[in-house]
Design an enzyme around this catalytic site. Structure first.
Site, PDB file in Angstrom:
ATOM      1  CD  GLN A 179      -3.130  -0.713   0.180  1.00  0.00           C
ATOM      2  OE1 GLN A 179      -3.302   0.417  -0.271  1.00  0.00           O
ATOM      3  NE2 GLN A 179      -3.876  -1.742  -0.188  1.00  0.00           N
ATOM      4  CB  THR A 237       7.431 -18.605 -19.409  1.00  0.00           C
ATOM      5  OG1 THR A 237       7.941 -19.858 -19.835  1.00  0.00           O
ATOM      6  CG2 THR A 237       7.710 -17.538 -20.457  1.00  0.00           C
ATOM      7  CB  CYS A 324      -9.160 -10.827   1.420  1.00  0.00           C
ATOM      8  SG  CYS A 324      -7.923  -9.849   0.596  1.00  0.00           S
TER       9      CYS A 324
HETATM   10  C1  LIG Z   1      -3.333  -5.974  -1.853  1.00  0.00           C
HETATM   11  C2  LIG Z   1      -2.384  -6.273  -0.761  1.00  0.00           C
HETATM   12  C3  LIG Z   1      -1.654  -7.468  -0.737  1.00  0.00           C
HETATM   13  C4  LIG Z   1      -1.866  -8.559  -1.751  1.00  0.00           C
HETATM   14  O1  LIG Z   1      -1.444  -8.221  -3.037  1.00  0.00           O
HETATM   15  P1  LIG Z   1      -2.009  -9.076  -4.276  1.00  0.00           P
HETATM   16  O2  LIG Z   1      -1.222  -8.553  -5.442  1.00  0.00           O
HETATM   17  O3  LIG Z   1      -3.453  -8.740  -4.372  1.00  0.00           O
HETATM   18  O4  LIG Z   1      -1.733 -10.496  -4.001  1.00  0.00           O
HETATM   19  C5  LIG Z   1      -0.756  -7.667   0.279  1.00  0.00           C
HETATM   20  N1  LIG Z   1      -0.576  -6.741   1.230  1.00  0.00           N
HETATM   21  C6  LIG Z   1      -1.251  -5.585   1.243  1.00  0.00           C
HETATM   22  C7  LIG Z   1      -0.988  -4.595   2.307  1.00  0.00           C
HETATM   23  C8  LIG Z   1      -2.181  -5.307   0.252  1.00  0.00           C
HETATM   24  O5  LIG Z   1      -2.864  -4.174   0.281  1.00  0.00           O
END
Ligand SMILES: *Cc1c(COP(=O)(O)O)cnc(C)c1O
Length: 395
Positions: A179, A237, A324
């Site tokens: 983030q 790949t 999630c």
């Molecule tokens: C979105 C997020 C993830 C996961 O990233 P993905 O690319 O969606 O797997 C992990 N940590 C934080 C803090 C996130 O905001």
């Protein structure tokens, strides 16, 4: 008007990223492992993308491993720390209770493999304290992992200080900066971190691609066995369109960072000022130590899910926390980690702005949210109990 205010969940793909990706799909479609010129051209593009990503973080290209997203980078970082620690007989790991599930669930898996994990409590302001990390360190500690910016409430953690503490104690330090990258300055050398995760789709790149920074001297453990791609650290790949899209998006984000931060921070301040006027509401997380775009509010007597559905119908895309966990009725683990009671943690709203949002859009949010909150409270038995004094207000 429909306002997308859920940039912490994902962001629209930047034009520069889209163009770079299309080029990879339409013209330079080669496999970087092929020896012919089509493959060699792809190899050059891959090397260039790695150099660009590294430069944006003040890292060396050899310190960057491309992954299938932020979650994979987090998994790989924690496994690396755990395995390196175990080799020295150290089997204790430290993290916080308000990490992303990519970290929390990996820690749970490592516990099953015999590691002991300390989950640090977060203070009510959503900021981890250095002294809490210091107090948790033992002779047995292999790795500390603390996120740079929390995805639900947007608070910024003292990563540089924690990294320094860990370095002094000879303990590896990882930060989930998914983030943070593209939203606030991130310089791996200045921070002094050993490992750092990022994900393209949180800064206007494509989904399913990310990177793990591993300081020179730390060899990432292999999660995906296969060919010699990524110098043997990740088989398969390379996701060429994803990787070039990520590099292009990151370059744009870093180039425009000061202007982006100023604009988005101003929009956020308007949003906080407006939403704070709603009675019995509460801004979650530290007032100043926060990334530009993310705000998280609790409204007493409101159930988060219905708030989101009504906001969507009225033209605002928001979230109740992490993408999630929404869909389940459990209150956010992040808000519970701040010590909020269940009744309040249920009624949370996350609005996360990006550089593509406008003042008019923020005005629209500020018109719609109070209306929907008032409407839902009008139908809520909990709110009635609060208003008639049968139940005590907590906010
Ligand atoms: C979105 C997020 C993830 C996961 O990233 P993905 O690319 O969606 O797997 C992990 N940590 C934080 C803090 C996130 O905001």
């Amino acid at each position: 008007m429909y306002v997308y205010a859920d940039h912490a969940a994902t962001t629209p793909v930047h034009e520069a990223a889209r163009k770079a990706m299309l080029h990879c799909l339409e013209e330079d479609y080669g496999n970087p492992s092929s020896l012919h010129s089509v493959g060699q051209r792809a190899r050059e593009i891959l090397d260039e993308a790695r150099a660009d990503v590294a430069a944006c973080l003040n890292a060396e290209p050899s310190e960057i491993t491309f992954t299938g997203g932020g979650s994979e980078a987090d998994n790989q970082a924690l496994l690396t720390g755990a395995v390196l620690g175990a080799r020295k007989g150290k089997k204790h790991l430290i993290t916080t209770a308000f990490e992303h599930h990519a970290v929390l669930h990996t820690m749970k898996a490592l516990e099953k493999q015999g590691f002991t994990v300390t989950y640090l409590d977060v203070h009510a302001d959503g900021v981890v304290r250095l002294e809490d990390v210091a107090a948790a360190l033992t002779e047995d500690t292999a790795l500390v992992s603390v996120m740079m910016v929390n995805n639900e409430i947007g608070t910024i953690q003292p990563i540089g200080e924690i990294a320094k503490l860990c370095q002094d104690k000879g303990v590896l330090f990882h930060t989930d900066a998914v983030q943070a990258v593209g939203h606030i300055p991130v310089d791996v050398k200045a921070l002094g971190v050993d490992m750092l995760s990022l994900a393209a789709h949180k800064f206007h790149g494509p989904k399913g691609v990310g990177a793990l920074y591993c300081r020179k001297g730390i060899r990432p453990e292999i999660l995906i066995q296969g060919g010699a791609q990524e110098r043997g650290r990740r088989g398969g790949t390379e996701n060429m369109p994803g990787i070039v899209g990520m590099a292009a998006a990151l370059k744009e984000a870093v180039l425009g960072l000061p202007a982006h931060m100023e604009k988005v921070t101003a929009l956020r301040e308007t949003l906080i000022a407006g939403l704070s006027k709603i009675p019995h509401s509460r801004l979650n997380g530290h007032r100043e130590l926060r990334c530009p775009g993310t705000v998280n509010f609790c409204f007493e007597g409101i159930e988060g899910e219905s708030l989101l559905l009504w906001l969507d119908a009225k033209g605002v895309a928001a979230s109740s926390g992490s993408a999630c966990t929404s869909g389940s009725l459990d209150p956010s683990h992040v808000l519970l980690a701040l010590g909020l009671p269940h009744e309040i943690a249920h009624g949370s709203l996350r609005l996360s702005l990006g550089a593509d949002n406008t003042e008019e859009e923020v005005e629209h949010i500020l018109k719609v949210v109070p209306e929907v909150v008032a409407y839902l409270r009008g139908m809520s038995p909990v709110w009635e109990a609060l208003e008639t004094g049968k139940q005590k207000h907590l906010i």
